[in-house]
Scaffold this active site. Structure first.
Site, PDB file in Angstrom:
ATOM      1  N   GLY A  44      22.634 -36.988  21.376  1.00 15.03           N
ATOM      2  CA  GLY A  44      22.182 -38.378  21.244  1.00 15.03           C
ATOM      3  C   GLY A  44      20.672 -38.457  21.087  1.00 15.03           C
ATOM      4  N   CYS A  91      33.525 -39.641  30.450  1.00 15.34           N
ATOM      5  CA  CYS A  91      32.094 -39.931  30.664  1.00 15.34           C
ATOM      6  C   CYS A  91      31.902 -40.570  32.018  1.00 15.34           C
ATOM      7  CB  CYS A  91      31.568 -40.830  29.562  1.00 15.34           C
ATOM      8  SG  CYS A  91      32.518 -42.322  29.332  1.00 15.34           S
ATOM      9  N   TRP A 150      29.992 -52.059  28.477  1.00 18.30           N
ATOM     10  CA  TRP A 150      29.983 -50.626  28.797  1.00 18.30           C
ATOM     11  C   TRP A 150      28.626 -50.098  28.345  1.00 18.30           C
ATOM     12  CZ3 TRP A 150      32.269 -47.957  32.127  1.00 18.30           C
ATOM     13  CH2 TRP A 150      32.266 -46.567  32.063  1.00 18.30           C
ATOM     14  N   GLU A 199      25.851 -43.941  23.510  1.00 11.73           N
ATOM     15  CA  GLU A 199      26.690 -43.907  24.713  1.00 11.73           C
ATOM     16  C   GLU A 199      26.829 -42.441  25.090  1.00 11.73           C
ATOM     17  OE1 GLU A 199      28.894 -48.018  24.519  1.00 11.73           O
ATOM     18  OE2 GLU A 199      30.203 -46.271  24.557  1.00 11.73           O
ATOM     19  N   LEU A 200      26.170 -42.055  26.173  1.00  6.98           N
ATOM     20  CA  LEU A 200      26.030 -40.623  26.460  1.00  6.98           C
ATOM     21  C   LEU A 200      26.707 -40.231  27.772  1.00  6.98           C
ATOM     22  CD1 LEU A 200      22.289 -40.486  25.332  1.00  6.98           C
ATOM     23  CD2 LEU A 200      24.343 -40.257  23.933  1.00  6.98           C
TER      24      LEU A 200
HETATM   25  P1  NAD Z   1      28.610 -33.829  21.418  1.00  8.92           P
HETATM   26  O1  NAD Z   1      27.256 -34.411  21.591  1.00  8.92           O
HETATM   27  O2  NAD Z   1      28.747 -32.355  21.423  1.00  8.92           O
HETATM   28  O3  NAD Z   1      29.261 -34.305  20.015  1.00  8.92           O
HETATM   29  C1  NAD Z   1      29.426 -35.672  19.708  1.00  8.92           C
HETATM   30  C2  NAD Z   1      29.490 -35.827  18.206  1.00  8.92           C
HETATM   31  O4  NAD Z   1      28.242 -35.470  17.640  1.00  8.92           O
HETATM   32  C3  NAD Z   1      30.544 -34.946  17.534  1.00  8.92           C
HETATM   33  O5  NAD Z   1      31.181 -35.696  16.528  1.00  8.92           O
HETATM   34  C4  NAD Z   1      29.711 -33.821  16.936  1.00  8.92           C
HETATM   35  O6  NAD Z   1      30.293 -33.210  15.811  1.00  8.92           O
HETATM   36  C5  NAD Z   1      28.450 -34.560  16.549  1.00  8.92           C
HETATM   37  N1  NAD Z   1      27.258 -33.720  16.447  1.00  8.92           N
HETATM   38  C6  NAD Z   1      26.988 -32.562  17.109  1.00  8.92           C
HETATM   39  N2  NAD Z   1      25.760 -32.101  16.767  1.00  8.92           N
HETATM   40  C7  NAD Z   1      25.253 -32.974  15.864  1.00  8.92           C
HETATM   41  C8  NAD Z   1      24.024 -33.052  15.139  1.00  8.92           C
HETATM   42  N3  NAD Z   1      23.087 -32.120  15.267  1.00  8.92           N
HETATM   43  N4  NAD Z   1      23.835 -34.105  14.320  1.00  8.92           N
HETATM   44  C9  NAD Z   1      24.766 -35.071  14.186  1.00  8.92           C
HETATM   45  N5  NAD Z   1      25.960 -35.050  14.832  1.00  8.92           N
HETATM   46  C10 NAD Z   1      26.197 -34.017  15.661  1.00  8.92           C
HETATM   47  O7  NAD Z   1      29.531 -34.509  22.539  1.00  8.92           O
HETATM   48  P2  NAD Z   1      31.080 -34.254  22.817  1.00  8.92           P
HETATM   49  O8  NAD Z   1      31.253 -32.918  23.422  1.00  8.92           O
HETATM   50  O9  NAD Z   1      31.887 -34.597  21.624  1.00  8.92           O
HETATM   51  O10 NAD Z   1      31.400 -35.374  23.904  1.00  8.92           O
HETATM   52  C11 NAD Z   1      31.217 -35.203  25.267  1.00  8.92           C
HETATM   53  C12 NAD Z   1      30.033 -35.993  25.748  1.00  8.92           C
HETATM   54  O11 NAD Z   1      30.175 -37.371  25.380  1.00  8.92           O
HETATM   55  C13 NAD Z   1      29.881 -35.995  27.251  1.00  8.92           C
HETATM   56  O12 NAD Z   1      28.533 -35.871  27.597  1.00  8.92           O
HETATM   57  C14 NAD Z   1      30.420 -37.370  27.631  1.00  8.92           C
HETATM   58  O13 NAD Z   1      29.950 -37.855  28.880  1.00  8.92           O
HETATM   59  C15 NAD Z   1      29.954 -38.217  26.503  1.00  8.92           C
HETATM   60  N6  NAD Z   1      30.727 -39.444  26.355  1.00  8.92           N
HETATM   61  C16 NAD Z   1      30.129 -40.630  26.663  1.00  8.92           C
HETATM   62  C17 NAD Z   1      30.846 -41.813  26.592  1.00  8.92           C
HETATM   63  C18 NAD Z   1      30.228 -43.133  26.958  1.00  8.92           C
HETATM   64  O14 NAD Z   1      30.863 -44.139  26.718  1.00  8.92           O
HETATM   65  N7  NAD Z   1      29.036 -43.179  27.532  1.00  8.92           N
HETATM   66  C19 NAD Z   1      32.184 -41.765  26.191  1.00  8.92           C
HETATM   67  C20 NAD Z   1      32.765 -40.542  25.876  1.00  8.92           C
HETATM   68  C21 NAD Z   1      32.027 -39.388  25.961  1.00  8.92           C
END
Ligand code: NAD
Length: 454
Positions: A209, A261, A424, A226-227
């Site tokens: 993010g 999350c 949220w 949303e992280l």
């Molecule tokens: P991630 O950051 O690894 O990946 C998320 C998305 O980003 C994927 O589609 C991925 O392919 C893409 N991505 C990865 N590197 C990128 C780049 N350099 N440039 C552009 N896009 C890129 O996260 P994840 O493992 O898919 O999800 C888990 C995380 O998400 C956890 O930290 C969790 O807490 C969080 N999450 C937050 C919420 C919320 O509502 N706050 C909801 C669900 C998940």
């Protein structure tokens, strides 16, 4: 790109990742479709999304099977997720007119003033895998309702689900090219960074993010994040049914294998109820079945990403080396799929990663505290700020504690839950901006202030 079943390590599909040229072409089509889709009356758009929701509801069983096959989530939890998404969409459908229609501020013979909510244009939604229906729906449904077109990048761990979602829009009769998916992992995500879009809406880790935010900042585009979280839960000394609280809070920590999350990631318990709480917590977790996610009655399925197994193991090893007591589990399970023992650690402190870094897995640290003041300090000792929870028989006490915790959501006698009518929103490293509620419906719009005389 190879899609694996995390429970069996079998290959489910081999897909071609979208190249830069392909996503540029898709974005151009989305731009063309925007002109038609945004011109439709809101009532028409609502009808299309309602048809999408009917398609989703009709196919729960098939879609749950696909979701389980690529995420490792128990089948019942996949069904729960899809049914939850249907309910969430229904809320959005019921409230779209109320929050997206023009708002009159002044309406006299000589002066008329109103606010209108215009769509942003083509939006790019990069999404996570842990609840692909729920986190996806939070973005692309209100975005479409508001008149935007959407480039949706499902996670590489939820691609088959993303492809099904695209089909459902087709079956629902959505304007051709108003919703398109971008297939692939990190490289495809990178390809989206310079596209001619009008906003980025990201759900995923803090690390990605932050990278996206920095990458698109100079273009002055809306960017909502949303992280992750390290969500704390505090059990006060006045709870009555310790066993029930222990079981409910264990579910908050371990549902979906802790890959939520808003999963409870740290627990603080008042010293007066600590021993009994820990005993009941361990008892509850031991009673839940671990196994193949397709087997009946399984609560702990597979861990979605293989690399997370090592992260979890390292957190446990580091905590033990620093003095934590292992009450349950603690190890990777030797199996062709990705499985980790449900793990409970006590005698933990904030020098340990298990109490500081997002675990995103079936591990939890439980820490004894002596007062509400100490609990509040510990709850706030984090980079994150997504949710916080207090269990107490006294609502006023719980609300007083929660008012002092810097988190986007406060839970009293509940945890790990999301409601369509409430915003949220994270704070600090958990991100900014809100989905859901009236704020989430308007997040995909830009306001126009109308001042009209005559
Ligand atoms: P991630 O950051 O690894 O990946 C998320 C998305 O980003 C994927 O589609 C991925 O392919 C893409 N991505 C990865 N590197 C990128 C780049 N350099 N440039 C552009 N896009 C890129 O996260 P994840 O493992 O898919 O999800 C888990 C995380 O998400 C956890 O930290 C969790 O807490 C969080 N999450 C937050 C919420 C919320 O509502 N706050 C909801 C669900 C998940």
């Amino acid at each position: 790109m190879r899609i694996f079943n995390p429970a069996t390590a079998q290959t489910l599909a081999v897909l071609r990742e979208d190249s830069l040229a392909r996503v540029v072409e898709k974005t151009a089509l989305l731009r063309l479709a925007f002109a038609h889709w945004s011109a439709k009356p809101l009532a028409e758009r609502i009808k299309v999304i309602a048809r999408f929701n009917q398609q989703l509801e009709k196919r729960v069983e098939k879609l749950a099977g696909i979701l389980t096959s690529e995420s490792g989530k128990p089948l019942q939890q996949s069904r729960n997720e899809i049914n939850g998404a249907v309910a969430r969409i229904n809320w959005m459908l019921e409230n779209a007119e109320k929050y997206l229609s023009d708002e009159w501020v002044t309406n006299t013979d000589t002066l008329k003033e109103k606010i209108s909510y215009e769509p942003l244009g083509v939006i790019c939604n990069i999404s996570a895998w842990n609840y692909p229906y729920l986190v996806g729906v939070n973005v692309f449904i209100p975005a479409l309702l508001a008149g935007n077109t959407v480039l949706y990048k499902p996670s590489e761990y939820a691609t088959l689900t993303g492809m099904e979602i695209e089909k459902l829009f087709y079956y629902a009769g959505l304007e051709q090219n108003a919703f398109k998916i971008a297939i692939g992992g990190k490289a495809t995500g990178e390809n989206l960074m310079d596209l001619r879009v009008d906003g980025y809406f990201f759900t995923g880790s803090y690390k990605t993010g932050k990278y996206i935010y920095e990458k698109v900042a100079s273009r002055m585009l809306p960017c909502q994040l949303e992280l992750g979280g390290k969500d704390p839960l505090y059990v006060t000394d006045d709870i009555e049914d310790i066993a029930a609280v222990a079981a409910a809070t264990a579910d908050g920590a371990f549902y979906n294998n802790g890959q939520s999350c808003c999963a409870v990631e740290r627990i603080y318990v008042h010293e007066k109820v600590y021993d009994e709480y820990v005993a009941e917590f361990v008892k509850a977790v031991k009673s839940w079945k671990l196994g193949l996610p397709t087997d009946d009655g399984v609560y702990f399925g597979a861990i979605t990403r293989k690399e997370q197994l090592k992260v979890l193991e390292n957190q446990v090893l580091e905590a033990r080396a620093k003095g934590a007591t292992l009450k349950l589990g603690g190890h990777i399970i030797v199996h062709e799929g990705n499985f980790f023992e449900p793990t409970i650690l006590t005698d933990v402190d904030h020098n340990m990663k298990i109490m500081q870094e997002e675990s995103f897995g079936p591990v939890i640290g439980i820490m004894k505290v002596t007062s509400d003041k100490e609990a509040i300090e510990l709850m706030n000792d984090t980079e994150y700020g997504l949710t916080a929870s207090v269990y107490s028989s006294n609502g006023e006490r719980a609300q007083e504690i929660l008012s002092q915790v810097n988190a986007g959501t406060g839970y009293w006698n509940c945890c790990d839950r999301v409601t369509a009518g409430l915003p949220w929103a994270g704070r600090k490293h958990s991100g900014f901006g809100a989905t859901l509620s009236h704020q989430g419906l308007r997040a995909f719009t830009k306001t126009k202030a109308w001042q009209m005389k005559g």
